[in-house]
Every structure is written in C-alpha cells, then in structure tokens.
Design a protein around this motif. Structure first.
Motif, PDB file in Angstrom:
ATOM      1  N   PRO A   1      14.513 -49.151  34.932  1.00  0.00           N
ATOM      2  CA  PRO A   1      14.000 -49.665  33.656  1.00  0.00           C
ATOM      3  C   PRO A   1      12.597 -49.143  33.335  1.00  0.00           C
ATOM      4  CG  PRO A   1      14.955 -51.429  34.966  1.00  0.00           C
ATOM      5  CD  PRO A   1      14.916 -50.229  35.851  1.00  0.00           C
ATOM      6  N   HIS A   2      11.890 -48.596  34.330  1.00  0.00           N
ATOM      7  CA  HIS A   2      10.521 -48.103  34.092  1.00  0.00           C
ATOM      8  C   HIS A   2      10.476 -46.633  33.671  1.00  0.00           C
ATOM      9  CE1 HIS A   2       9.257 -51.809  35.904  1.00  0.00           C
ATOM     10  NE2 HIS A   2       9.941 -51.532  36.998  1.00  0.00           N
ATOM     11  N   THR A   3      11.614 -45.954  33.744  1.00  0.00           N
ATOM     12  CA  THR A   3      11.612 -44.511  33.455  1.00  0.00           C
ATOM     13  C   THR A   3      11.378 -44.272  31.957  1.00  0.00           C
ATOM     14  OG1 THR A   3      13.320 -44.322  35.148  1.00  0.00           O
ATOM     15  CG2 THR A   3      12.911 -42.362  33.798  1.00  0.00           C
ATOM     16  N   THR A   4      10.422 -43.372  31.661  1.00  0.00           N
ATOM     17  CA  THR A   4      10.177 -43.048  30.247  1.00  0.00           C
ATOM     18  C   THR A   4      10.489 -41.577  29.921  1.00  0.00           C
ATOM     19  OG1 THR A   4       7.834 -42.632  30.729  1.00  0.00           O
ATOM     20  CG2 THR A   4       8.396 -44.818  29.889  1.00  0.00           C
ATOM     21  N   ALA A   5      10.547 -40.736  30.932  1.00  0.00           N
ATOM     22  CA  ALA A   5      10.741 -39.305  30.630  1.00  0.00           C
ATOM     23  C   ALA A   5      11.222 -38.526  31.848  1.00  0.00           C
ATOM     24  CB  ALA A   5       9.427 -38.704  30.127  1.00  0.00           C
ATOM     25  N   ILE A   6      11.609 -37.277  31.556  1.00  0.00           N
ATOM     26  CA  ILE A   6      11.978 -36.311  32.608  1.00  0.00           C
ATOM     27  C   ILE A   6      11.024 -35.125  32.443  1.00  0.00           C
ATOM     28  CG2 ILE A   6      13.863 -34.927  33.570  1.00  0.00           C
ATOM     29  CD1 ILE A   6      15.802 -36.674  31.833  1.00  0.00           C
ATOM     30  N   LEU A   7      10.490 -34.657  33.562  1.00  0.00           N
ATOM     31  CA  LEU A   7       9.560 -33.509  33.527  1.00  0.00           C
ATOM     32  C   LEU A   7      10.106 -32.403  34.439  1.00  0.00           C
ATOM     33  CD1 LEU A   7       6.886 -32.017  32.947  1.00  0.00           C
ATOM     34  CD2 LEU A   7       5.738 -33.560  34.533  1.00  0.00           C
ATOM     35  N   PRO A   8      11.016 -31.579  33.921  1.00  0.00           N
ATOM     36  CA  PRO A   8      11.552 -30.482  34.740  1.00  0.00           C
ATOM     37  C   PRO A   8      10.663 -29.235  34.605  1.00  0.00           C
ATOM     38  CG  PRO A   8      13.088 -31.189  32.978  1.00  0.00           C
ATOM     39  CD  PRO A   8      11.715 -31.675  32.624  1.00  0.00           C
ATOM     40  N   VAL A   9      10.831 -28.313  35.533  1.00  0.00           N
ATOM     41  CA  VAL A   9      10.074 -27.048  35.528  1.00  0.00           C
ATOM     42  C   VAL A   9      11.086 -25.898  35.514  1.00  0.00           C
ATOM     43  CG1 VAL A   9       8.405 -25.624  36.809  1.00  0.00           C
ATOM     44  CG2 VAL A   9       8.275 -28.137  36.951  1.00  0.00           C
ATOM     45  N   HIS A  10      10.893 -24.928  34.631  1.00  0.00           N
ATOM     46  CA  HIS A  10      11.738 -23.711  34.683  1.00  0.00           C
ATOM     47  C   HIS A  10      11.125 -22.827  35.776  1.00  0.00           C
ATOM     48  CE1 HIS A  10      13.576 -24.868  30.870  1.00  0.00           C
ATOM     49  NE2 HIS A  10      12.410 -24.833  30.258  1.00  0.00           N
ATOM     50  N   VAL A  11      11.452 -23.156  37.014  1.00  0.00           N
ATOM     51  CA  VAL A  11      10.688 -22.545  38.106  1.00  0.00           C
ATOM     52  C   VAL A  11      10.974 -21.041  38.222  1.00  0.00           C
ATOM     53  CG1 VAL A  11      12.172 -22.964  40.173  1.00  0.00           C
ATOM     54  CG2 VAL A  11       9.696 -23.274  40.321  1.00  0.00           C
ATOM     55  N   PHE A  12       9.942 -20.263  38.383  1.00  0.00           N
ATOM     56  CA  PHE A  12       9.984 -18.793  38.445  1.00  0.00           C
ATOM     57  C   PHE A  12      10.651 -18.183  37.209  1.00  0.00           C
ATOM     58  CE2 PHE A  12      10.448 -20.106  43.078  1.00  0.00           C
ATOM     59  CZ  PHE A  12       9.073 -20.102  43.305  1.00  0.00           C
ATOM     60  N   GLY A  13      10.681 -18.948  36.112  1.00  0.00           N
ATOM     61  CA  GLY A  13      11.229 -18.429  34.858  1.00  0.00           C
ATOM     62  C   GLY A  13      12.733 -18.583  34.712  1.00  0.00           C
ATOM     63  N   THR A  14      13.390 -19.179  35.706  1.00  0.00           N
ATOM     64  CA  THR A  14      14.837 -19.430  35.597  1.00  0.00           C
ATOM     65  C   THR A  14      15.048 -20.700  34.774  1.00  0.00           C
ATOM     66  OG1 THR A  14      15.195 -18.466  37.782  1.00  0.00           O
ATOM     67  CG2 THR A  14      16.961 -19.855  36.906  1.00  0.00           C
ATOM     68  N   PRO A  15      15.793 -20.624  33.662  1.00  0.00           N
ATOM     69  CA  PRO A  15      15.942 -21.820  32.831  1.00  0.00           C
ATOM     70  C   PRO A  15      16.643 -22.959  33.567  1.00  0.00           C
ATOM     71  CG  PRO A  15      16.717 -19.862  31.671  1.00  0.00           C
ATOM     72  CD  PRO A  15      16.461 -19.444  33.086  1.00  0.00           C
ATOM     73  N   CYS A  16      16.184 -24.187  33.278  1.00  0.00           N
ATOM     74  CA  CYS A  16      16.851 -25.391  33.785  1.00  0.00           C
ATOM     75  C   CYS A  16      18.189 -25.558  33.072  1.00  0.00           C
ATOM     76  CB  CYS A  16      16.004 -26.622  33.468  1.00  0.00           C
ATOM     77  SG  CYS A  16      14.453 -26.701  34.355  1.00  0.00           S
ATOM     78  N   ASP A  17      18.967 -26.493  33.555  1.00  0.00           N
ATOM     79  CA  ASP A  17      20.213 -26.851  32.877  1.00  0.00           C
ATOM     80  C   ASP A  17      19.837 -27.723  31.667  1.00  0.00           C
ATOM     81  OD1 ASP A  17      22.650 -27.768  32.061  1.00  0.00           O
ATOM     82  OD2 ASP A  17      23.385 -28.275  34.067  1.00  0.00           O
ATOM     83  N   VAL A  18      19.399 -27.057  30.590  1.00  0.00           N
ATOM     84  CA  VAL A  18      18.807 -27.785  29.456  1.00  0.00           C
ATOM     85  C   VAL A  18      19.818 -28.708  28.754  1.00  0.00           C
ATOM     86  CG1 VAL A  18      16.910 -26.182  28.999  1.00  0.00           C
ATOM     87  CG2 VAL A  18      19.146 -25.736  27.994  1.00  0.00           C
ATOM     88  N   GLU A  19      21.085 -28.295  28.761  1.00  0.00           N
ATOM     89  CA  GLU A  19      22.098 -29.125  28.073  1.00  0.00           C
ATOM     90  C   GLU A  19      22.317 -30.434  28.797  1.00  0.00           C
ATOM     91  OE1 GLU A  19      25.800 -27.141  27.174  1.00  0.00           O
ATOM     92  OE2 GLU A  19      24.667 -25.606  26.089  1.00  0.00           O
ATOM     93  N   LYS A  20      22.526 -30.333  30.097  1.00  0.00           N
ATOM     94  CA  LYS A  20      22.800 -31.543  30.895  1.00  0.00           C
ATOM     95  C   LYS A  20      21.582 -32.478  30.871  1.00  0.00           C
ATOM     96  CE  LYS A  20      24.731 -34.284  33.839  1.00  0.00           C
ATOM     97  NZ  LYS A  20      25.814 -35.149  33.480  1.00  0.00           N
TER      98      LYS A  20
END
Ligand code: T4K
Length: 382
Positions: free
Chosen positions: A131-150
């Motif tokens: 209930p305390h979660t407000t956001a997700i902070l992912p990193v496109h590490v080394f320039g590889t895109p995250c799974d942006v859709e999921k």
C-alpha cells in the motif's frame, strides 16, 4: 617484475574503461565568444534554450528540461511527481539511482533483475507492491531497454508512476520511438563519461507541458518571478558553457556511435567462442542501440578465473576495466539492513554483480587495440 600469463606486451599507455569525446577546441572557443559577448553565463540563457529544443528533436521527445547533472535531475523528477513511501527499483545500477530516493525520504525497495538483460525483472515487480508503493524506478542498464510494456502494464494496474533512469540510453529507440517516451519521466545523464555529454549535465524528458513548468520551477529554487517563490526548489540549472558544448557535441554523437558499433562487433566476434564469457544481451531488430558500454560476464567455473582475477590481471597490461555495477546498491552499508536488500531476495543480481566487467569502450580505441584486449583476455583462460 610483473608475471604475465602471455607473451603479449602491456599497452604503453593506460587503456581506461572510457575516455570523453572531445570536440575541436576551435569550435568551443568560437561558441565561448558568443557567450562572452552576451555576458550571460547561466540562468536560462540563449545556449540553454537552444540546446533544450535541439535535444527535444534529437531524442524525439515532446518536452525536455536541462539539468546540471543527472542525479539532481532524478531528485527533481521524484519531487515533481510528489513521490513518497516506497519505490521499487533495481540494485544493479550506479549509486545515484538509489540515493535519489533517500534524498526524497523514500524507501528503496530492491527487486531482482533479469538474467539476460540485467534490467529490473518486470515479472517480479508486482509481488513487491505494498500500500506504500508510489512508483517504479527502472534503469535501462548499459543502454539495453527495459521491458517497457510489461512495466507500464503493472504501473497502470496499480496506479503507480514510472520514472526511467535512462542515464545510459542516450539516443536509444524502440520501433523508431525515442526511449524517453516511455513512463512518466525519463532522466538522461550528460556526464563526461557518456556517449553524449555537456561535461556535467543531464535532462528530464516527458510528455506533459504542465509538468515541464513544474520541473523548471523546481530546478530554479521554485522562483516564479521577482515577487513569488512557490515551492521549495533546488539549483539544478545547466550553465551556458556546458550548454554550448552540448550543442557542439550533437554533431559528434552519431560518428562516435558508429565507431563504438564497430568495436562492439569486434568484441562480439573475438569473444563469442570463448567458454565462460557471456557477451552483451542481444536486442530485437526494432531497437536502435547506442553502443555506449561493452560489458561481459565471466563464469569462474567455465573460464577458470574469477572476474576479480581477470580485473587484476588486465591491470598488469595497463588495461583498466571497471566492475560496473559491483557492489550492488543493496550491499551498501546505508541500504543492506532493508528487507528487500537481503541476498536471498536478489539471487540474479548478486550472481551478476560478481561476474560483470565493463570493457574499454570509446571511439578513439583502434580495432587492433580491441583485438589485443581480447587476446589478453583469452590468454587468461585456464
Ligand atoms: N544513473 C545511472 C545508471 C548512472 O550510471 C549515473 C552515472 C547516474 C544515474 C548519475 O548521473 P550523473 O549525476 O553522473 O550525471 C562514472 C560517472 O561519473 C557517472 O556519471 C556514471 N553514471 C558512472 C557509471 O560512471 P565513476 O565514478 O566510475 O567515474 P570515474 O571518474 O572513475 O571515470 C571512469 C573512467 O572514465 C576513468 O577511469 C577515466 C575516464 N575519465 C573520466 C573522467 C571523469 C576520463 O578519461 N576523463 C574524465 O574527465 O562514475
């Protein structure tokens, strides 16, 4: 006398993990003349305004705000979306990503990473939400895109914000779309060690005009006009000299990217058959990469040497690799007491942090340099 494992000669000069791309000095002095003439050194000057719109075009994003570095930009991103409570993030990143949450009084919740891409494992995010979660902070590490859709799917389901740390992803595109168009806000770093830089600098990008106004206030002490200060802002402004250098560097970035692409291909072909060495993750055809980093993973059992032994051995040859990102943020003394930081919760990240090695990658390196670096590595195999 050093003992070498091969008869290869050490490099005469140190080969660093990276070197900054430097524009011709004449181009810089030419721009400095304009700045001297205008006597406008910072606080939203003409170079700053021009660079903002040039970068919006280059990165194919609707709105961009420049900053004096990526870390301050990310601190302001959290403020601008009024984040609080807990934010789910990756432990496999530079210290700044996690520290930014602490500077906002937010508790980082570490989520394990994907064994292939080394990015936040999108399948595991949902189980970390409280209930305390407000956001997700992912990193496109080394320039590889995250799974942006999921990631967006999970965020939408639970009404969470998404801020991408795109410090490594300048110019990366998915299906022709700038990587900065995903999530609520993305942060780019323009530090000297990046593919594109303004010496120090950074930016926030997003698709909301009102958010741009809020971000721009926050980066200038919250000053609305001479009579009104409307929020507790900070000094996040990029000065005119850095902005001017940024404008020049836009003419260099594609050439540098092409040079690094060739070096990537050499690393790939030289190392693909070496048992115990895992190469950079492969992305789909629709992804335009920036080739900023080249990262390998060393399986000690199969290669016969640990990552740390390889790192030490390379130094004897004057090759200064880096262990990005070891230690994990979850291992820092300031975070390791957190429940989510426990090793058993982060098995993939802990394994990768012990295996990963960032190899020298910058356009000035020659093909022969990279081949020799690969030969040195191969000579270490037991
Ligand atoms: N998020 C992520 C995922 C990040 O990776 C970063 C920064 C940030 C956020 C924060 O963005 P900024 O606030 O920095 O804009 C370097 C960079 O300083 C840092 O920007 C970067 N990530 C990180 C991955 O790498 P260090 O401590 O490894 O830098 P340093 O000084 O050891 O430099 C690395 C190598 O580069 C040196 O061995 C030699 C070469 N070098 C460096 C500099 C500064 C040069 O040849 N010339 C130079 O001027 O952090």
């Amino acid at each position: 006398m050093e003992k070498f494992l091969s008869n290869l000669e050490p490099f005469k000069e140190i080969i660093f993990v990276t070197r900054p791309v430097l524009p011709k000095i004449e181009e810089v002095t030419e721009k400095l003349k304009d700045i001297w003439e205008a006597k406008w050194l910072t606080n939203n000057g003409p170079q700053h305004s021009m660079l903002e719109s040039e970068l919006e075009n280059f990165l194919k994003v609707p709105y961009l705000s420049l900053f004096n570095n990526g870390t301050i930009a990310l601190i302001v991103a959290c403020q601008s979306l009024r984040l609080s409570g807990e934010v789910i993030t990756t432990p496999f990143t530079f210290a700044a990503t996690t520290h930014v949450l602490s500077w906002n009084n937010i508790q980082p919740i570490f989520c394990d990473i994907d064994a292939e891409t080394m990015n936040l494992d999108a399948e595991k995010i949902e189980s970390m939400i409280t209930p305390h979660t407000t956001a997700i902070l992912p990193v496109h590490v080394f320039g590889t895109p995250c799974d942006v859709e999921k990631i967006q799917e999970v965020a939408d389901k639970y009404g969470l914000k998404v801020i991408y740390d795109a410090a490594h992803a300048f110019g990366v595109e998915i299906g022709g779309e700038g990587i900065g168009n995903f999530g609520d806000i993305s942060m780019f770093s323009f530090h000297a060690t990046k593919l594109y830089h303004t010496v120090e600098g950074g930016a926030l990008v997003h698709g909301d005009k009102n958010l741009k106004a809020r971000i721009d206030l926050l980066k200038n002490f919250g000053i609305k006009n001479e009579d009104e200060v409307v929020m507790p802002g900070i000094n996040g402004k990029l000065n005119e000299v850095s902005s001017a250098i940024g404008r020049i560097m836009l003419n260099y970035v594609e050439d540098e990217r092409q040079k690094r692409k060739l070096l990537h291909e050499i690393y790939d072909s030289e190392l693909s058959e070496v048992e115990g060495i895992k190469l950079m993750p492969k992305c789909g055809e629709d992804v335009k990469l920036n080739y900023q980093y080249y990262v390998i993973r060393i399986d000690e059992k199969l290669f016969g040497k640990s990552r740390d032994e390889v790192y030490d051995e390379f130094k004897k040859y004057n090759v200064y690799t880096r262990k990005y990102f070891h230690p994990l943020c979850s291992e820092f003394t300031c975070y390791r007491q957190l429940n989510s930081a426990r090793k058993e919760n982060l098995p993939v990240a802990n394994k990768i942090a012990d295996q990963v090695l960032s190899m020298p990658m910058y356009g000035e390196l020659s093909a022969d340099d990279v081949k020799k670096i690969c030969d040195i590595l191969k000579s270490m195999r037991r």
